[in-house]
Design an enzyme around this catalytic site. Structure first.
Site, mmCIF file in Angstrom:
data_model
loop_
_atom_site.group_PDB
_atom_site.id
_atom_site.type_symbol
_atom_site.label_atom_id
_atom_site.label_comp_id
_atom_site.label_asym_id
_atom_site.label_seq_id
_atom_site.Cartn_x
_atom_site.Cartn_y
_atom_site.Cartn_z
ATOM 1 N N TYR A 66 26.552 32.297 41.780
ATOM 2 C CA TYR A 66 27.452 31.892 42.582
ATOM 3 C C TYR A 66 26.953 30.810 43.547
ATOM 4 O O TYR A 66 26.122 30.961 44.263
ATOM 5 C CB TYR A 66 27.615 33.250 43.667
ATOM 6 C CG TYR A 66 28.218 34.533 43.025
ATOM 7 C CD1 TYR A 66 29.109 34.609 41.893
ATOM 8 C CD2 TYR A 66 28.110 35.569 43.657
ATOM 9 C CE1 TYR A 66 29.416 35.476 41.249
ATOM 10 C CE2 TYR A 66 28.722 36.806 43.115
ATOM 11 C CZ TYR A 66 29.425 36.836 42.097
ATOM 12 O OH TYR A 66 29.839 37.858 41.428
ATOM 13 N N PHE A 215 37.076 42.430 42.508
ATOM 14 C CA PHE A 215 38.555 41.785 42.785
ATOM 15 C C PHE A 215 39.193 43.143 43.375
ATOM 16 O O PHE A 215 40.320 43.694 42.930
ATOM 17 C CB PHE A 215 39.283 41.177 41.655
ATOM 18 C CG PHE A 215 38.842 39.805 41.504
ATOM 19 C CD1 PHE A 215 38.062 39.117 42.505
ATOM 20 C CD2 PHE A 215 39.112 39.288 40.377
ATOM 21 C CE1 PHE A 215 37.554 37.882 42.143
ATOM 22 C CE2 PHE A 215 38.494 38.220 40.113
ATOM 23 C CZ PHE A 215 37.803 37.337 40.936
ATOM 24 N N PRO A 216 38.620 44.080 44.482
ATOM 25 C CA PRO A 216 39.312 45.298 44.758
ATOM 26 C C PRO A 216 40.843 44.907 45.488
ATOM 27 O O PRO A 216 41.602 45.776 45.578
ATOM 28 C CB PRO A 216 38.317 46.035 45.423
ATOM 29 C CG PRO A 216 37.427 44.966 46.132
ATOM 30 C CD PRO A 216 37.401 43.836 45.041
ATOM 31 N N LEU A 217 40.940 43.649 45.951
ATOM 32 C CA LEU A 217 42.030 43.383 46.571
ATOM 33 C C LEU A 217 42.923 42.349 45.619
ATOM 34 O O LEU A 217 43.817 41.905 46.495
ATOM 35 C CB LEU A 217 41.846 42.599 47.946
ATOM 36 C CG LEU A 217 40.953 43.628 48.845
ATOM 37 C CD1 LEU A 217 40.636 42.819 50.148
ATOM 38 C CD2 LEU A 217 41.782 44.816 48.985
ATOM 39 N N GLY A 218 42.713 42.437 44.739
ATOM 40 C CA GLY A 218 43.385 41.488 43.696
ATOM 41 C C GLY A 218 43.006 40.051 43.113
ATOM 42 O O GLY A 218 43.626 39.444 42.475
ATOM 43 N N PHE A 220 41.779 36.027 43.787
ATOM 44 C CA PHE A 220 42.079 35.114 44.285
ATOM 45 C C PHE A 220 43.617 35.022 44.590
ATOM 46 O O PHE A 220 44.052 34.063 45.518
ATOM 47 C CB PHE A 220 41.940 33.724 43.379
ATOM 48 C CG PHE A 220 40.534 33.648 43.125
ATOM 49 C CD1 PHE A 220 39.590 33.186 44.483
ATOM 50 C CD2 PHE A 220 39.670 33.896 42.122
ATOM 51 C CE1 PHE A 220 38.065 32.854 43.974
ATOM 52 C CE2 PHE A 220 38.368 33.892 41.883
ATOM 53 C CZ PHE A 220 37.631 33.427 43.139
ATOM 54 N N PRO A 222 45.858 37.660 46.131
ATOM 55 C CA PRO A 222 45.949 39.113 46.844
ATOM 56 C C PRO A 222 47.037 40.113 46.346
ATOM 57 O O PRO A 222 48.236 39.755 45.748
ATOM 58 C CB PRO A 222 46.258 38.715 48.344
ATOM 59 C CG PRO A 222 45.853 37.315 48.401
ATOM 60 C CD PRO A 222 46.126 36.611 47.059
ATOM 61 N N LEU A 223 46.712 41.183 45.927
ATOM 62 C CA LEU A 223 47.673 42.127 45.716
ATOM 63 C C LEU A 223 49.044 42.107 46.458
ATOM 64 O O LEU A 223 49.228 41.870 47.653
ATOM 65 C CB LEU A 223 47.367 43.613 45.792
ATOM 66 C CG LEU A 223 46.074 43.987 45.143
ATOM 67 C CD1 LEU A 223 45.388 45.358 45.597
ATOM 68 C CD2 LEU A 223 46.521 44.132 43.768
#
Length: 298
Positions: A66, A215-218, A220, A222-223
């Site tokens: 990273y 990526f729990p929120l989708g 890059f 977003p969900l």
């Protein structure tokens, strides 16, 4: 540095002999655009890391790739010497190229170098957990991981690594890994809309192995879902908070590592993960990714 004794949503989970909060923090977003280079606001990045610890988070996820090198250096600057309760989980198996790609780096020399670099940049004598990253930027790929994992097992025997995990892997690779060495966690892409690992999550829960969705929120992008929005509006919350809360409800072995560059957003994520979801909410949310599950992996 000390931590406040804050009770976080979901309680704790055990990685081998290490106890971590189920709500953790993923440091990837602290690097610059495309996870390359330094952050635009270095002081802000350091503040987010310090706030995570102040909130009681004891699980920070990172990787030498990273930046590259950036997030590990920030973690060391912000948090070293580390509280005894804090556990930094890193991963090896990929590097970065000049175009911002993620080429594999899984030869024996590559993996030994990556472990040494993580130890040096984090200022540690032993790494608490090292995830072996397989596949590529498009996702898991079939094939054996035996040679790569056995290299990490050798480094574990040398006392450089405490516990092992695998990342970006197929269900078959998880089974192969477990036959080679004790595995404390699996880190794959998973969220409300990406549910291909549903059976794997349940298998690991039964075995006492953590599942850590990246990526729990989708990611890059977003969900987005009408059902998700409807539940959030009914609760007077945000869609992202509901998505995190659903993951904690989904299975007790799921550990969250949402990332952010903002102290305010970090606090929002922690608070949102603790939302109480009714049976009706859970049923509505559970249907979001079911079509993809039934269709199978693409």
């Amino acid at each position: 540095m000390t931590t406040f004794s804050t009770t976080l949503p979901g309680g704790t989970w055990t990685l081998g002999d290490l106890t971590v909060t189920r709500v953790g923090y993923g440091a990837m977003q602290l690097a610059g655009p495309g996870v390359m280079g330094p952050p635009a606001d270095r002081d802000g990045a350091l503040a987010v890391l310090r706030e995570a610890v102040e909130l009681g988070i004891t699980h920070v996820d990172t990787a030498e790739a990273y930046g590259p090198h950036v997030t590990n250096q920030l973690i060391r600057e912000a948090l070293h010497p580390y509280p005894s309760s804090l556990h930094v989980v890193t991963k090896v198996g990929a590097t970065r190229d000049a175009a911002g790609g993620w080429p594999p780096a899984r030869s024996r020399d590559d993996l030994r170098r990556a472990v040494d670099e993580n130890l040096d940049s984090l200022g540690l004598d032993v790494l608490d957990v090292v995830n072996l990253r397989m596949g590529d930027a498009t996702g898991p790929q079939p094939g054996s991981l035996a040679t790569e994992l056995e290299t990490l097992v050798d480094l574990q025997r040398q006392g450089l690594v405490r516990h092992l995990g695998v990342s970006n892997v197929t269900r078959e690779q998880v089974a192969e890994a477990r036959a080679i060495a004790p595995i404390v966690c699996v880190q794959n892409m998973y969220n409300l809309a990406v549910r291909h690992d549903d059976e794997l999550v349940d298998e690991l829960a039964a075995a006492g192995i953590a599942y850590v969705p990246f990526f729990p929120l989708g990611g890059f992008s977003p969900l987005q879902s009408a059902a998700l929005t409807a539940v959030a509006e009914r609760l007077g919350s945000t869609a992202m908070s509901v998505a995190l809360a659903w993951l904690l409800h989904r299975s007790p072995n799921i550990l969250l590592i949402p990332g952010t560059r903002s102290v305010a957003h970090l606090r929002e994520n922690v608070a949102g993960a603790g939302l109480a979801l009714s049976d009706a909410d859970l049923a509505s949310l559970d249907g979001i990714g079911r079509a993809d599950v039934l269709a199978g992996p693409r």
